[in-house]
Write a protein that holds these residues in place. Sequence first.
Motif, PDB file in Angstrom:
ATOM      1  N   CYS A  10      49.324  -0.296   5.369  1.00 51.80           N
ATOM      2  CA  CYS A  10      47.957  -0.649   4.988  1.00 51.80           C
ATOM      3  C   CYS A  10      47.989  -1.776   3.959  1.00 51.80           C
ATOM      4  CB  CYS A  10      47.254   0.561   4.392  1.00 51.80           C
ATOM      5  SG  CYS A  10      45.919   1.135   5.395  1.00 51.80           S
ATOM      6  N   PRO A  11      47.527  -2.972   4.314  1.00 49.95           N
ATOM      7  CA  PRO A  11      47.680  -4.085   3.374  1.00 49.95           C
ATOM      8  C   PRO A  11      46.704  -3.961   2.194  1.00 49.95           C
ATOM      9  CG  PRO A  11      46.495  -4.795   5.330  1.00 49.95           C
ATOM     10  CD  PRO A  11      46.826  -3.365   5.528  1.00 49.95           C
ATOM     11  N   ASP A  12      45.548  -3.279   2.419  1.00 45.58           N
ATOM     12  CA  ASP A  12      44.533  -3.309   1.371  1.00 45.58           C
ATOM     13  C   ASP A  12      44.602  -2.100   0.447  1.00 45.58           C
ATOM     14  OD1 ASP A  12      43.923  -1.700   3.398  1.00 45.58           O
ATOM     15  OD2 ASP A  12      41.814  -2.254   3.581  1.00 45.58           O
ATOM     16  N   LEU A  13      45.723  -1.392   0.451  1.00 45.83           N
ATOM     17  CA  LEU A  13      45.876  -0.274  -0.466  1.00 45.83           C
ATOM     18  C   LEU A  13      46.076  -0.809  -1.892  1.00 45.83           C
ATOM     19  CD1 LEU A  13      45.757   2.553   0.621  1.00 45.83           C
ATOM     20  CD2 LEU A  13      48.233   2.613   0.698  1.00 45.83           C
ATOM     21  N   PRO A  14      45.274  -0.394  -2.841  1.00 43.88           N
ATOM     22  CA  PRO A  14      45.458  -0.910  -4.201  1.00 43.88           C
ATOM     23  C   PRO A  14      46.817  -0.498  -4.755  1.00 43.88           C
ATOM     24  CG  PRO A  14      43.802   0.835  -4.147  1.00 43.88           C
ATOM     25  CD  PRO A  14      44.165   0.541  -2.730  1.00 43.88           C
ATOM     26  N   ALA A  15      47.656  -1.487  -4.988  1.00 46.43           N
ATOM     27  CA  ALA A  15      49.063  -1.205  -5.268  1.00 46.43           C
ATOM     28  C   ALA A  15      49.282  -0.483  -6.590  1.00 46.43           C
ATOM     29  CB  ALA A  15      49.854  -2.514  -5.265  1.00 46.43           C
ATOM     30  N   ASP A  16      48.356  -0.698  -7.540  1.00 47.19           N
ATOM     31  CA  ASP A  16      48.585  -0.057  -8.833  1.00 47.19           C
ATOM     32  C   ASP A  16      48.322   1.441  -8.787  1.00 47.19           C
ATOM     33  OD1 ASP A  16      46.028  -0.812  -8.246  1.00 47.19           O
ATOM     34  OD2 ASP A  16      45.395  -0.799 -10.343  1.00 47.19           O
ATOM     35  N   VAL A  17      47.581   1.904  -7.794  1.00 48.24           N
ATOM     36  CA  VAL A  17      47.277   3.333  -7.705  1.00 48.24           C
ATOM     37  C   VAL A  17      48.116   4.022  -6.636  1.00 48.24           C
ATOM     38  CG1 VAL A  17      45.385   4.976  -7.721  1.00 48.24           C
ATOM     39  CG2 VAL A  17      44.913   2.553  -8.092  1.00 48.24           C
ATOM     40  N   HIS A  46      39.096   6.649   2.588  1.00 52.71           N
ATOM     41  CA  HIS A  46      39.163   6.288   4.006  1.00 52.71           C
ATOM     42  C   HIS A  46      40.520   5.698   4.365  1.00 52.71           C
ATOM     43  CE1 HIS A  46      35.214   7.420   5.063  1.00 52.71           C
ATOM     44  NE2 HIS A  46      34.612   6.585   4.227  1.00 52.71           N
ATOM     45  N   ARG A  47      41.083   4.913   3.436  1.00 49.59           N
ATOM     46  CA  ARG A  47      42.339   4.240   3.754  1.00 49.59           C
ATOM     47  C   ARG A  47      43.471   5.238   3.933  1.00 49.59           C
ATOM     48  NH1 ARG A  47      40.923  -0.199  -0.786  1.00 49.59           N
ATOM     49  NH2 ARG A  47      39.315  -1.189   0.452  1.00 49.59           N
ATOM     50  N   LEU A  48      43.530   6.200   3.009  1.00 50.13           N
ATOM     51  CA  LEU A  48      44.619   7.177   3.103  1.00 50.13           C
ATOM     52  C   LEU A  48      44.449   8.050   4.332  1.00 50.13           C
ATOM     53  CD1 LEU A  48      45.488   8.360  -0.505  1.00 50.13           C
ATOM     54  CD2 LEU A  48      46.664   6.770   0.996  1.00 50.13           C
ATOM     55  N   ILE A  49      43.199   8.418   4.643  1.00 46.62           N
ATOM     56  CA  ILE A  49      42.989   9.256   5.825  1.00 46.62           C
ATOM     57  C   ILE A  49      43.379   8.489   7.081  1.00 46.62           C
ATOM     58  CG2 ILE A  49      41.193  10.302   7.250  1.00 46.62           C
ATOM     59  CD1 ILE A  49      39.876  11.184   4.654  1.00 46.62           C
ATOM     60  N   GLN A  50      42.965   7.216   7.125  1.00 50.66           N
ATOM     61  CA  GLN A  50      43.338   6.360   8.251  1.00 50.66           C
ATOM     62  C   GLN A  50      44.859   6.294   8.399  1.00 50.66           C
ATOM     63  OE1 GLN A  50      41.618   2.579   7.588  1.00 50.66           O
ATOM     64  NE2 GLN A  50      41.175   2.221   9.742  1.00 50.66           N
ATOM     65  N   LEU A  51      45.486   6.075   7.257  1.00 51.63           N
ATOM     66  CA  LEU A  51      46.940   5.928   7.252  1.00 51.63           C
ATOM     67  C   LEU A  51      47.624   7.191   7.755  1.00 51.63           C
ATOM     68  CD1 LEU A  51      49.343   4.141   6.264  1.00 51.63           C
ATOM     69  CD2 LEU A  51      49.180   5.353   4.106  1.00 51.63           C
ATOM     70  N   THR A  52      47.226   8.338   7.213  1.00 53.07           N
ATOM     71  CA  THR A  52      47.909   9.577   7.599  1.00 53.07           C
ATOM     72  C   THR A  52      47.563   9.952   9.034  1.00 53.07           C
ATOM     73  OG1 THR A  52      46.117  10.820   6.587  1.00 53.07           O
ATOM     74  CG2 THR A  52      48.102  10.533   5.284  1.00 53.07           C
ATOM     75  N   GLU A  53      46.322   9.689   9.464  1.00 54.03           N
ATOM     76  CA  GLU A  53      45.957  10.013  10.841  1.00 54.03           C
ATOM     77  C   GLU A  53      46.782   9.177  11.816  1.00 54.03           C
ATOM     78  OE1 GLU A  53      43.747  12.319  12.262  1.00 54.03           O
ATOM     79  OE2 GLU A  53      43.883  13.144  10.237  1.00 54.03           O
ATOM     80  N   ALA A  54      46.968   7.900  11.452  1.00 54.56           N
ATOM     81  CA  ALA A  54      47.722   7.026  12.354  1.00 54.56           C
ATOM     82  C   ALA A  54      49.198   7.396  12.378  1.00 54.56           C
ATOM     83  CB  ALA A  54      47.545   5.578  11.911  1.00 54.56           C
ATOM     84  N   ALA A  55      49.744   7.724  11.208  1.00 55.68           N
ATOM     85  CA  ALA A  55      51.173   8.030  11.162  1.00 55.68           C
ATOM     86  C   ALA A  55      51.468   9.434  11.673  1.00 55.68           C
ATOM     87  CB  ALA A  55      51.681   7.880   9.728  1.00 55.68           C
ATOM     88  N   ALA A  56      50.510  10.343  11.456  1.00 60.90           N
ATOM     89  CA  ALA A  56      50.673  11.756  11.824  1.00 60.90           C
ATOM     90  C   ALA A  56      52.065  12.266  11.484  1.00 60.90           C
ATOM     91  CB  ALA A  56      50.368  11.974  13.300  1.00 60.90           C
ATOM     92  N   PRO A  57      52.456  12.221  10.210  1.00 60.92           N
ATOM     93  CA  PRO A  57      53.834  12.566   9.854  1.00 60.92           C
ATOM     94  C   PRO A  57      54.075  14.075   9.914  1.00 60.92           C
ATOM     95  CG  PRO A  57      52.550  12.150   7.891  1.00 60.92           C
ATOM     96  CD  PRO A  57      51.621  11.940   9.049  1.00 60.92           C
ATOM     97  N   GLN A  58      55.335  14.411  10.172  1.00 58.32           N
ATOM     98  CA  GLN A  58      55.729  15.820  10.096  1.00 58.32           C
ATOM     99  C   GLN A  58      55.625  16.306   8.654  1.00 58.32           C
ATOM    100  OE1 GLN A  58      56.673  18.601  11.785  1.00 58.32           O
ATOM    101  NE2 GLN A  58      55.648  17.427  13.407  1.00 58.32           N
ATOM    102  N   LEU A  59      56.048  15.396   7.766  1.00 62.54           N
ATOM    103  CA  LEU A  59      56.052  15.752   6.355  1.00 62.54           C
ATOM    104  C   LEU A  59      55.328  14.675   5.579  1.00 62.54           C
ATOM    105  CD1 LEU A  59      57.094  17.294   3.832  1.00 62.54           C
ATOM    106  CD2 LEU A  59      59.136  15.873   3.956  1.00 62.54           C
ATOM    107  N   LEU A  60      54.325  15.090   4.827  1.00 61.12           N
ATOM    108  CA  LEU A  60      53.628  14.151   3.946  1.00 61.12           C
ATOM    109  C   LEU A  60      54.046  14.489   2.534  1.00 61.12           C
ATOM    110  CD1 LEU A  60      51.501  11.978   3.361  1.00 61.12           C
ATOM    111  CD2 LEU A  60      49.782  13.772   3.362  1.00 61.12           C
ATOM    112  N   ARG A  61      54.728  13.516   1.903  1.00 62.76           N
ATOM    113  CA  ARG A  61      55.208  13.788   0.559  1.00 62.76           C
ATOM    114  C   ARG A  61      54.463  12.888  -0.409  1.00 62.76           C
ATOM    115  NH1 ARG A  61      60.987  13.703   1.052  1.00 62.76           N
ATOM    116  NH2 ARG A  61      60.907  11.519   0.446  1.00 62.76           N
ATOM    117  N   ILE A  62      53.965  13.467  -1.472  1.00 64.24           N
ATOM    118  CA  ILE A  62      53.244  12.675  -2.467  1.00 64.24           C
ATOM    119  C   ILE A  62      53.944  12.802  -3.801  1.00 64.24           C
ATOM    120  CG2 ILE A  62      51.069  12.464  -3.730  1.00 64.24           C
ATOM    121  CD1 ILE A  62      49.626  13.114  -1.229  1.00 64.24           C
ATOM    122  N   GLU A  63      54.364  11.646  -4.311  1.00 65.54           N
ATOM    123  CA  GLU A  63      54.982  11.644  -5.637  1.00 65.54           C
ATOM    124  C   GLU A  63      53.874  11.416  -6.647  1.00 65.54           C
ATOM    125  OE1 GLU A  63      57.991  12.427  -5.973  1.00 65.54           O
ATOM    126  OE2 GLU A  63      58.626  12.269  -3.877  1.00 65.54           O
TER     127      GLU A  63
END
Lengths: 386, 262
Positions: A10-17, A46-63
């Motif tokens: 996702c290019p428009d993800l605010p990088a500082d957050v 919306h961006r994160l939901i879009q991202l996770t829906e598209a990737a549909a990962p087995q494991l979603l890890r959040i640091e």
Amino acid sequence: MKQPTRPPACPDLPADVCQILDNSAGTLSLALAGRLDASTTTLLWHRLIQLTEAAAPQLLRIEAADITYCDGAGIGLLMELARRQLKRQGQFSLNGLNDDINRLWSLYRPENFLEIQSSRAHPCCLPEEAGRLAIQVGHGLLDMIRFGGELTLALLHAARHPRSIRWPEVWLVMEKAGVNALFIVGLISFLIGLIMAFQATIPMRQFGVEIYVANLTALSMLRELGPLMTALLLAGRTSSAFAAELGTMKINEEIDALNTMGLAPIPFLVVTRVLATIIVMPLLSLFANLMGLVGGAVVLLSLGYPLVTYTNQVKSAVGLLDLTGGLAKTLIFALIVAGVGCLYGLKTRSGASAVGDSATRAVVSGIILIVIADGLFAVVYYFLGI
Amino acid sequence: MPTPQEAIIEVRNLTFGYGDSVILQDVSFDVRRGEIFVVLGGSGCGKSTLLKNMIGLHRPQAGRVLYDGQDMVTAEGAQRRALLRSIGVMYQSGALFGSLTLTENVRLPLEEFTDLPDAAMDLVAAMKLQLVGLSDFGQYLPSELSGGMRKRAAIARAMVLDPQILFLDEPTAGLDPIISAEMDQLILQLAKSLNMTFVIVTHELPSIYTVADRVIMLDQRVKGIVAAGTPIQLRDDSPDPWVRSFFRRETIPDATGGQTSP
């Protein structure tokens, strides 16, 4: 899913957050940092939901070690990601949350939020809506019939026992619904008579029969417009007042109090109001007739006809039957105005807007019923030759 | 980490009355960050009046109400709005909007003050409702609920924007003992997990013993505070027999002379 393979970062993800650490082999790692409050959440949602829906990962890890502040909205974002992950039966891990935020996070469990109901149930489609409306109308009619029956019984009882009526309240309602309405009824009728006569003068003058303006004004005022305008004004003025008054009483449990005291609301509250309206409506209507004729007179006087010509013309145009026929209608109109107002007042449900709704419904139904009744009268009078 | 002794609200020399009759005279006290602070007193002593002065509904005749050093009394415009956003208030009867469902009631501040997407607002509202134990009642109208549920929903609405301070006006009045105890537990849980400061107006003794870190006690006679401290301190060690009686739920002993109950 259109694209089961790796989506573009996702290019428009605010990088500082938010940063994507890893997005491969069924694992999506995100790093969140800084203040996770309502405004950042708005940005990310919306961006994160879009991202996770598209990737549909087995494991979603959040640091999450670098999150310094997180409010309810931020927790909501984490929860949304967690519950979506749960729904697609993937794994979710949240690492390094500091103690304060972790305490907040641990109040909720993603499995409790699998189904989020939107704020209000909407009807699914047109047939359902139409069905609901039909049932509502049916209930409304039933209520009206039931109320009409009870009111008739109560009025008959009152006629047989006039002492049981609470006359002081009748006088009070007569003053409020009658005397206080005198000005508006007079003004409107005068203007209607005046405008009608004035408009009729223009075509009549072409034939040189301006004097017949008097016939027109008198006939239409006495037979139709006087009673009808009075009824419509009272529907707006009195019916809504009754609905609001009784509705407020219902909300304040005053109606319940009456019931438990053994005083049924219909004889106690409704009969006095109906009676008062039935008494004042013909009087007001009479006054409306007079003011309408005065309005017509003003037009003819300004055309140069003497007053006596006007009055003679009016006398020859209308008889007692026209007047009484018009006034007789007002009795039914009064019943409609007062009855509908009280009915909707007593049907008021709870809530701040309920009283307003009741008043609105009372006025609208009152006007519709008055017009229908007037139409029926026209047909009946035609066959009776009145 | 804030220090526990830091004052989050400072009330200084507050005087307020309706017309000529003074209700509160020269009242001063502090509320510390993170504590559960209870204002109590007999009926008609000005508890709710004090609350309304603190949340800016009434303008005191004299004195200041400082939130982190900012005066609520003189604040206007954007500063006042910012101050109001840092507090949440639960009114005695809930004051939920009757034409909106619980979810809509809780969502309303989110709709007005944030730009969150619809789904996010629904989720946050559902989470807050779950926190007060009403997750199954989001679709209900306030009129379809019991008094205790309405109060809990009102708490959910008051804290949906995550205020630092939550004011509760009589949170347990009119509720049965079990529901009251549940309400107390809810308050304790919220205070612990959300690190919020609570200012509670009440005169329910069991609640006070359960939740209060500190209390101040108002009295009509002095038009202000007669006692301050922890509930146990006041019950056992207060020099004022009226205060001791209040905390022990006793009648006033006759021998006290001037100290009669109002």
